[in-house]
Design a protein around this motif. Structure first.
Motif, PDB file in Angstrom:
ATOM      1  N   MET A   1      53.805-109.641 -33.625  1.00  0.00           N
ATOM      2  CA  MET A   1      54.826-109.443 -32.589  1.00  0.00           C
ATOM      3  C   MET A   1      55.395-108.026 -32.684  1.00  0.00           C
ATOM      4  N   GLN A   2      55.541-107.387 -31.524  1.00  0.00           N
ATOM      5  CA  GLN A   2      56.049-106.014 -31.506  1.00  0.00           C
ATOM      6  C   GLN A   2      57.534-105.972 -31.854  1.00  0.00           C
ATOM      7  N   SER A   3      57.933-104.918 -32.561  1.00  0.00           N
ATOM      8  CA  SER A   3      59.348-104.707 -32.870  1.00  0.00           C
ATOM      9  C   SER A   3      60.055-104.185 -31.629  1.00  0.00           C
ATOM     10  N   TYR A   4      61.400-104.194 -31.670  1.00  0.00           N
ATOM     11  CA  TYR A   4      62.176-103.675 -30.543  1.00  0.00           C
ATOM     12  C   TYR A   4      61.853-102.198 -30.316  1.00  0.00           C
ATOM     13  N   LYS A   5      61.703-101.481 -31.417  1.00  0.00           N
ATOM     14  CA  LYS A   5      61.397-100.063 -31.307  1.00  0.00           C
ATOM     15  C   LYS A   5      60.042 -99.853 -30.625  1.00  0.00           C
ATOM     16  N   GLU A   6      59.041-100.628 -31.017  1.00  0.00           N
ATOM     17  CA  GLU A   6      57.703-100.487 -30.423  1.00  0.00           C
ATOM     18  C   GLU A   6      57.722-100.813 -28.941  1.00  0.00           C
ATOM     19  N   LEU A   7      58.493-101.822 -28.557  1.00  0.00           N
ATOM     20  CA  LEU A   7      58.621-102.169 -27.130  1.00  0.00           C
ATOM     21  C   LEU A   7      59.239-101.017 -26.347  1.00  0.00           C
ATOM     22  N   PHE A   8      60.274-100.412 -26.948  1.00  0.00           N
ATOM     23  CA  PHE A   8      60.963 -99.296 -26.283  1.00  0.00           C
ATOM     24  C   PHE A   8      60.050 -98.082 -26.156  1.00  0.00           C
ATOM     25  N   MET A   9      59.310 -97.763 -27.224  1.00  0.00           N
ATOM     26  CA  MET A   9      58.408 -96.611 -27.190  1.00  0.00           C
ATOM     27  C   MET A   9      57.303 -96.816 -26.152  1.00  0.00           C
ATOM     28  N   GLU A  10      56.851 -98.055 -26.031  1.00  0.00           N
ATOM     29  CA  GLU A  10      55.836 -98.384 -25.016  1.00  0.00           C
ATOM     30  C   GLU A  10      56.415 -98.198 -23.617  1.00  0.00           C
ATOM     31  N   TYR A  11      57.662 -98.604 -23.438  1.00  0.00           N
ATOM     32  CA  TYR A  11      58.362 -98.424 -22.155  1.00  0.00           C
ATOM     33  C   TYR A  11      58.485 -96.943 -21.800  1.00  0.00           C
ATOM     34  N   LEU A  12      58.844 -96.117 -22.797  1.00  0.00           N
ATOM     35  CA  LEU A  12      58.970 -94.673 -22.556  1.00  0.00           C
ATOM     36  C   LEU A  12      57.635 -94.066 -22.147  1.00  0.00           C
ATOM     37  N   GLN A  13      56.589 -94.488 -22.822  1.00  0.00           N
ATOM     38  CA  GLN A  13      55.273 -93.904 -22.584  1.00  0.00           C
ATOM     39  C   GLN A  13      54.690 -94.330 -21.246  1.00  0.00           C
ATOM     40  N   ILE A  14      54.811 -95.629 -20.916  1.00  0.00           N
ATOM     41  CA  ILE A  14      54.157 -96.160 -19.717  1.00  0.00           C
ATOM     42  C   ILE A  14      55.025 -96.012 -18.476  1.00  0.00           C
ATOM     43  N   GLU A  15      56.276 -96.461 -18.571  1.00  0.00           N
ATOM     44  CA  GLU A  15      57.137 -96.448 -17.387  1.00  0.00           C
ATOM     45  C   GLU A  15      57.775 -95.088 -17.131  1.00  0.00           C
TER      46      GLU A  15
ATOM     47  N   SER B   1      56.767 -87.258 -22.560  1.00  0.00           N
ATOM     48  CA  SER B   1      55.828 -86.356 -23.223  1.00  0.00           C
ATOM     49  C   SER B   1      55.686 -86.734 -24.695  1.00  0.00           C
ATOM     50  N   PRO B   2      54.596 -86.311 -25.352  1.00  0.00           N
ATOM     51  CA  PRO B   2      54.426 -86.579 -26.786  1.00  0.00           C
ATOM     52  C   PRO B   2      55.593 -86.063 -27.624  1.00  0.00           C
ATOM     53  N   LEU B   3      56.136 -84.894 -27.249  1.00  0.00           N
ATOM     54  CA  LEU B   3      57.260 -84.333 -28.005  1.00  0.00           C
ATOM     55  C   LEU B   3      58.505 -85.202 -27.856  1.00  0.00           C
ATOM     56  N   THR B   4      58.754 -85.706 -26.632  1.00  0.00           N
ATOM     57  CA  THR B   4      59.896 -86.593 -26.394  1.00  0.00           C
ATOM     58  C   THR B   4      59.755 -87.873 -27.202  1.00  0.00           C
ATOM     59  N   LEU B   5      58.544 -88.432 -27.206  1.00  0.00           N
ATOM     60  CA  LEU B   5      58.291 -89.650 -27.979  1.00  0.00           C
ATOM     61  C   LEU B   5      58.529 -89.414 -29.471  1.00  0.00           C
ATOM     62  N   LYS B   6      58.123 -88.240 -29.934  1.00  0.00           N
ATOM     63  CA  LYS B   6      58.312 -87.896 -31.347  1.00  0.00           C
ATOM     64  C   LYS B   6      59.795 -87.859 -31.700  1.00  0.00           C
ATOM     65  N   HIS B   7      60.605 -87.216 -30.847  1.00  0.00           N
ATOM     66  CA  HIS B   7      62.047 -87.119 -31.103  1.00  0.00           C
ATOM     67  C   HIS B   7      62.713 -88.506 -31.047  1.00  0.00           C
ATOM     68  N   TYR B   8      62.364 -89.306 -30.033  1.00  0.00           N
ATOM     69  CA  TYR B   8      62.936 -90.654 -29.924  1.00  0.00           C
ATOM     70  C   TYR B   8      62.580 -91.481 -31.156  1.00  0.00           C
ATOM     71  N   GLY B   9      61.307 -91.426 -31.564  1.00  0.00           N
ATOM     72  CA  GLY B   9      60.866 -92.192 -32.718  1.00  0.00           C
ATOM     73  C   GLY B   9      61.621 -91.814 -33.973  1.00  0.00           C
ATOM     74  N   ARG B  10      61.820 -90.518 -34.163  1.00  0.00           N
ATOM     75  CA  ARG B  10      62.536 -90.038 -35.345  1.00  0.00           C
ATOM     76  C   ARG B  10      64.002 -90.475 -35.306  1.00  0.00           C
ATOM     77  N   ASP B  11      64.630 -90.395 -34.133  1.00  0.00           N
ATOM     78  CA  ASP B  11      66.039 -90.790 -34.004  1.00  0.00           C
ATOM     79  C   ASP B  11      66.221 -92.287 -34.254  1.00  0.00           C
ATOM     80  N   LEU B  12      65.295 -93.089 -33.738  1.00  0.00           N
ATOM     81  CA  LEU B  12      65.396 -94.539 -33.927  1.00  0.00           C
ATOM     82  C   LEU B  12      65.159 -94.924 -35.384  1.00  0.00           C
ATOM     83  N   ASP B  13      64.210 -94.252 -36.027  1.00  0.00           N
ATOM     84  CA  ASP B  13      63.952 -94.521 -37.449  1.00  0.00           C
ATOM     85  C   ASP B  13      65.201 -94.238 -38.288  1.00  0.00           C
ATOM     86  N   GLU B  14      65.868 -93.140 -37.976  1.00  0.00           N
ATOM     87  CA  GLU B  14      67.072 -92.770 -38.736  1.00  0.00           C
ATOM     88  C   GLU B  14      68.181 -93.796 -38.521  1.00  0.00           C
TER      89      GLU B  14
END
Length: 299
Positions: free
Chosen positions: A1-15, A19-32
Motif C-alpha cells: 500500500m502506498q504511503s501518504y507521501k507517495e500518493l502526494f508525489m504521484e499527484y504532483l507528477q501526474i496531475e 518538474s523533477p527539481l520541484t519533486l526533489k524539493h517537495y520530497g526533501r521537505d516532506l521527509d524532514e
C-alpha cells in the motif's frame, strides 16, 4: 500500500506535471517533516497549529533562510491540502501560517567584459567546443533556465525567425528570440559537432544538446561545462546557469528594455519576480542623469 507521501508525489507528477527539481524539493521537505513528527511521537493525524509552531521554531533555530522556510511552508501547505481533499485529515494546519517576508537578494550577474572572455575559450574545431559555444550563446542570448535548456529539441529552433520555442514551468510555452551570434554558433554545432556526437549513440534523440557519449546533456553536465569554461578563461568568478539568466535580464534593462518585455522573455508569471533586476538599472539611470541634466553637475 502506498504511503501518504507517495500518493502526494504521484499527484504532483501526474496531475500537476511538476518538474523533477520541484519533486526533489517537495520530497526533501516532506521527509524532514516526517522525521520531526517521529521525533515528537506524533502522526500526521495529530498535526494542529501548536505542533506546526514547534516545527517552525526548529527551522529558525537551524538558521534556515526566510526563503527556505517559505518554501517548506508552501510544500507542507500543499501536502495537507491534498490530504484534506482525499479526506485523510480533517483540516490543514498550515492554512493560517503566514509566510516570512522574503529577502530580496541582488541578482548576481556578469559584466559584459567578463562574458566576452567566456565567448573566446571554446575550441570551435572540435564537436564539444562547438557544443559549448552554442550552449553559452543560447543561455545568455535567450535567458532560458537550465531546466528549459536541457529539454530543448532540434524542432524547437526556427532559424528563419531566429526564435526558440521554450517549454517553461507548468507546461507554459513561450517563444524567445536569439541574435546572430547564437544563430551562427547553433548552426555550426548542429551541422557539424552535434552530428559527430550523435553518431556515438545509436538512438533517435532530438535533444538539442548532447554529451560526449551522444546522450542528452543534463543540468549537472551544463554546470560542469560552464565551470570548466571559467577555469579556461582564468577567471576568478563563480558561475552557474542562472547567473547567465540574471545577466541576460540585467543587460536588457540597462540598455532600455521595458520590464514587461523582460518578464515575458524570462517566462515569469508575476512582474514582481522580474523587478529584482531593476536595481541594476538605477545605476545606469543615475549616470544618465548626472551626465545629461544641466543642473546635475558643475561643468
Amino acid at each position: 500500500m502506498q504511503s501518504y507521501k507517495e500518493l502526494f508525489m504521484e499527484y504532483l507528477q501526474i496531475e500537476k506535471n511538476a518538474s523533477p527539481l520541484t519533486l526533489k524539493h517537495y520530497g526533501r521537505d516532506l521527509d524532514e517533516f516526517e522525521s520531526f513528527l517521529k521525533s515528537e511521537g506524533l502522526t500526521i493525524h495529530e498535526c494542529e497549529y501548536p505542533v506546526i509552531r514547534i516545527f517552525l521554531s526548529r527551522q529558525y533555530e537551524a538558521q534556515y533562510s526566510r526563503r527556505t522556510v517559505s518554501r517548506k511552508i508552501s510544500s507542507l501547505r500543499s501536502y495537507f491540502r491534498f490530504l484534506e481533499r482525499e479526506e485523510i485529515v480533517g483540516q490543514n494546519p498550515f492554512l493560517n501560517v503566514v509566510l516570512p517576508k522574503k529577502e530580496s537578494p541582488i541578482p548576481n550577474f556578469f559584466y559584459e567584459e567578463e562574458l566576452e572572455k567566456l565567448f573566446t575559450v571554446s575550441d570551435l574545431h572540435t564537436p564539444l567546443g562547438q557544443r559549448n559555444q552554442a550552449l553559452i550563446e543560447l543561455l545568455y542570448g535567450t535567458g532560458v533556465r537550465v531546466s528549459e535548456c536541457v529539454k530543448m529539441e532540434l524542432p524547437d529552433l526556427d532559424f528563419s525567425l531566429n526564435t526558440a520555442l521554450v517549454h517553461g514551468k507548468g507546461s507554459k510555452d513561450r517563444y524567445v528570440p536569439y541574435g546572430q551570434f547564437a544563430a551562427k554558433a547553433l548552426q555550426t554545432y548542429i551541422n557539424d559537432g552535434r552530428k559527430q556526437l550523435a553518431s556515438k549513440k545509436d538512438d533517435s534523440s532530438k535533444r538539442l544538446f548532447l554529451n560526449a557519449k551522444g546522450g542528452p546533456l543534463t543540468a549537472d553536465g551544463i554546470r560542469l561545462i560552464l565551470k570548466n569554461m571559467v577555469e579556461k578563461a582564468a577567471m576568478t568568478v563563480d558561475i552557474h546557469p542562472h547567473k547567465l539568466r540574471h545577466s541576460f535580464a540585467t543587460h536588457l534593462l540597462n540598455e532600455g528594455a521595458d520590464l514587461r518585455s523582460v518578464q515575458e522573455l524570462l517566462g515569469h508569471e508575476r512582474l514582481s519576480s522580474t523587478q529584482i533586476y531593476t536595481h541594476v538599472s538605477k545605476d545606469r539611470l543615475k549616470n544618465v542623469y548626472m551626465n545629461s541634466h544641466p543642473r546635475a553637475n558643475k561643468r
